[in-house]
Design a protein around this motif. Structure first.
Motif, mmCIF file in Angstrom:
data_model
loop_
_atom_site.group_PDB
_atom_site.id
_atom_site.type_symbol
_atom_site.label_atom_id
_atom_site.label_comp_id
_atom_site.label_asym_id
_atom_site.label_seq_id
_atom_site.Cartn_x
_atom_site.Cartn_y
_atom_site.Cartn_z
ATOM 1 N N ALA A 130 14.685 18.195 -8.979
ATOM 2 C CA ALA A 130 13.262 18.267 -8.637
ATOM 3 C C ALA A 130 12.331 17.770 -9.657
ATOM 4 N N GLN A 131 12.656 17.834 -10.889
ATOM 5 C CA GLN A 131 11.827 16.918 -11.953
ATOM 6 C C GLN A 131 12.038 15.260 -11.757
ATOM 7 N N MET A 132 13.165 14.995 -11.443
ATOM 8 C CA MET A 132 13.609 13.679 -11.307
ATOM 9 C C MET A 132 12.773 12.984 -10.089
ATOM 10 N N MET A 133 12.676 13.853 -9.126
ATOM 11 C CA MET A 133 11.812 13.557 -7.719
ATOM 12 C C MET A 133 10.398 13.734 -8.195
ATOM 13 N N SER A 134 9.975 14.305 -9.018
ATOM 14 C CA SER A 134 8.548 14.559 -9.496
ATOM 15 C C SER A 134 8.080 13.291 -10.110
ATOM 16 N N VAL A 135 8.989 12.876 -10.904
ATOM 17 C CA VAL A 135 8.706 11.508 -11.789
ATOM 18 C C VAL A 135 8.880 10.472 -10.736
ATOM 19 N N VAL A 136 9.581 10.272 -9.800
ATOM 20 C CA VAL A 136 9.314 9.410 -8.555
ATOM 21 C C VAL A 136 8.173 9.475 -7.821
ATOM 22 N N GLY A 137 7.690 10.610 -7.523
ATOM 23 C CA GLY A 137 6.430 10.723 -6.898
ATOM 24 C C GLY A 137 5.224 10.218 -7.983
ATOM 25 N N GLU A 138 5.260 10.563 -9.118
ATOM 26 C CA GLU A 138 4.176 10.002 -9.878
ATOM 27 C C GLU A 138 4.183 8.566 -10.198
ATOM 28 N N VAL A 139 5.260 8.210 -10.209
ATOM 29 C CA VAL A 139 5.418 6.696 -10.507
ATOM 30 C C VAL A 139 5.089 5.898 -9.045
ATOM 31 N N LEU A 140 5.143 6.464 -7.948
ATOM 32 C CA LEU A 140 4.744 5.946 -6.671
ATOM 33 C C LEU A 140 3.277 6.242 -6.399
ATOM 34 N N ASP B 93 0.804 -1.331 0.047
ATOM 35 C CA ASP B 93 0.035 -0.076 0.022
ATOM 36 C C ASP B 93 0.883 1.310 0.081
ATOM 37 N N LEU B 94 1.170 1.688 -1.202
ATOM 38 C CA LEU B 94 2.082 2.953 -1.209
ATOM 39 C C LEU B 94 1.009 4.215 -1.349
ATOM 40 N N ASP B 95 -0.203 4.162 -1.036
ATOM 41 C CA ASP B 95 -1.006 5.089 -0.776
ATOM 42 C C ASP B 95 -0.858 5.816 0.540
ATOM 43 N N ASP B 96 -0.574 4.816 1.560
ATOM 44 C CA ASP B 96 -0.391 5.287 3.033
ATOM 45 C C ASP B 96 0.651 6.309 2.934
ATOM 46 N N PRO B 97 0.286 7.679 3.383
ATOM 47 C CA PRO B 97 1.272 8.580 3.483
ATOM 48 C C PRO B 97 2.305 8.368 4.711
ATOM 49 N N LEU B 98 2.034 7.589 5.549
ATOM 50 C CA LEU B 98 2.802 7.267 6.780
ATOM 51 C C LEU B 98 3.916 6.198 6.470
ATOM 52 N N ARG B 99 3.700 5.618 5.533
ATOM 53 C CA ARG B 99 4.657 4.565 5.200
ATOM 54 C C ARG B 99 5.605 5.109 4.398
ATOM 55 N N ASP B 100 6.762 4.508 4.845
ATOM 56 C CA ASP B 100 8.166 4.946 4.029
ATOM 57 C C ASP B 100 8.123 4.047 2.611
ATOM 58 N N ARG C 257 1.895 9.304 -5.296
ATOM 59 C CA ARG C 257 1.899 10.126 -4.230
ATOM 60 C C ARG C 257 2.894 10.996 -4.164
ATOM 61 N N PRO C 258 2.471 12.377 -3.664
ATOM 62 C CA PRO C 258 3.325 13.379 -3.385
ATOM 63 C C PRO C 258 4.449 13.114 -2.513
#
Length: 153
Positions: A129-139, A14-21, A141-142
Motif C-alpha cells: 500500500a505504501q509502495m503504491m502510494s509512492v507510485v501515485g505520488e510520482v504519477l 497527460d497523466l492527469d487524465d484519470p481515464l487514461r491508463d 494522481r490517485p
C-alpha cells in the motif's frame, strides 16, 4: 526507506487524465519479484503493465519498445545495474518516470538514484500500500483499486 525527488519530472504525456491508463514497465532480475509487482500493479484500474525485463540492458530495450509512463527499476541486477541503466532508459523514453527499488538498505543509493533522474526510491520491504502510494505520488494522481469480484459458492 521511501524517498521522492523534490519535484516530479514533467511528462510529455497527460497523466492527469484519470481515464487514461498508466503504462508501466517492470525491471528486476528475479522472476518471482517481477510477478509479485505485476500482481500488485494490476490491482489498480489505471495501471497497464506493458513489459517486463530481467536486467538493465533488457530494460533499456523494453523502454524503447514500449514507451512506458513509469518504470519500476531494481538497483542490483546482472549485465547492467539499474543505476547504470537509468539514464539510458530516460534517454529512450524521455517522458517516463522511474521509481528505483532495492533490497539494499544503503541510504546513499537513494541519493544516487535521485541524482541519476529517478523520481523516487523504495526499499523492497516496503508495504504494498505504501509502495503504491509512492507510485501515485510520482504519477501525480490517485490510484483506484479494482473492485474485488465475488465468487459464488
Amino acid at each position: 526507506m521511501v524517498s521522492s525527488a523534490p519535484a516530479v519530472l514533467a511528462s510529455a504525456r497527460d497523466l492527469d487524465d484519470p481515464l487514461r491508463d498508466v503504462r508501466v514497465l517492470v525491471v528486476d532480475d528475479t522472476p518471482e519479484v517481477r510477478a509479485l509487482w505485476v500482481l500488485m500493479l494490476e490491482r489498480y484500474e489505471q495501471i497497464q503493465v506493458v513489459g517486463q525485463a530481467g536486467d538493465g540492458l533488457a530494460g533499456i530495450e523494453a523502454a524503447r519498445r514500449t514507451q512506458p509512463d513509469l518504470v519500476l527499476l531494481d538497483v542490483a541486477m546482472p549485465v547492467m545495474t539499474g543505476l547504470e541503466a537509468l539514464p539510458r532508459i530516460r534517454a529512450e523514453a524521455p517522458h517516463c518516470r522511474v521509481v528505483m527499488v532495492s533490497g539494499l538498505t544503503v541510504d546513499r543509493l537513494g541519493e544516487q538514484a535521485h541524482e541519476a533522474g529517478a523520481a523516487a526510491y523504495i526499499q523492497k520491504g516496503t508495504a504494498p500500500a505504501q509502495m503504491m502510494s509512492v507510485v501515485g505520488e510520482v504519477l501525480g494522481r490517485p490510484l483506484v483499486r479494482r473492485a474485488r469480484r465475488r465468487t459464488e459458492t
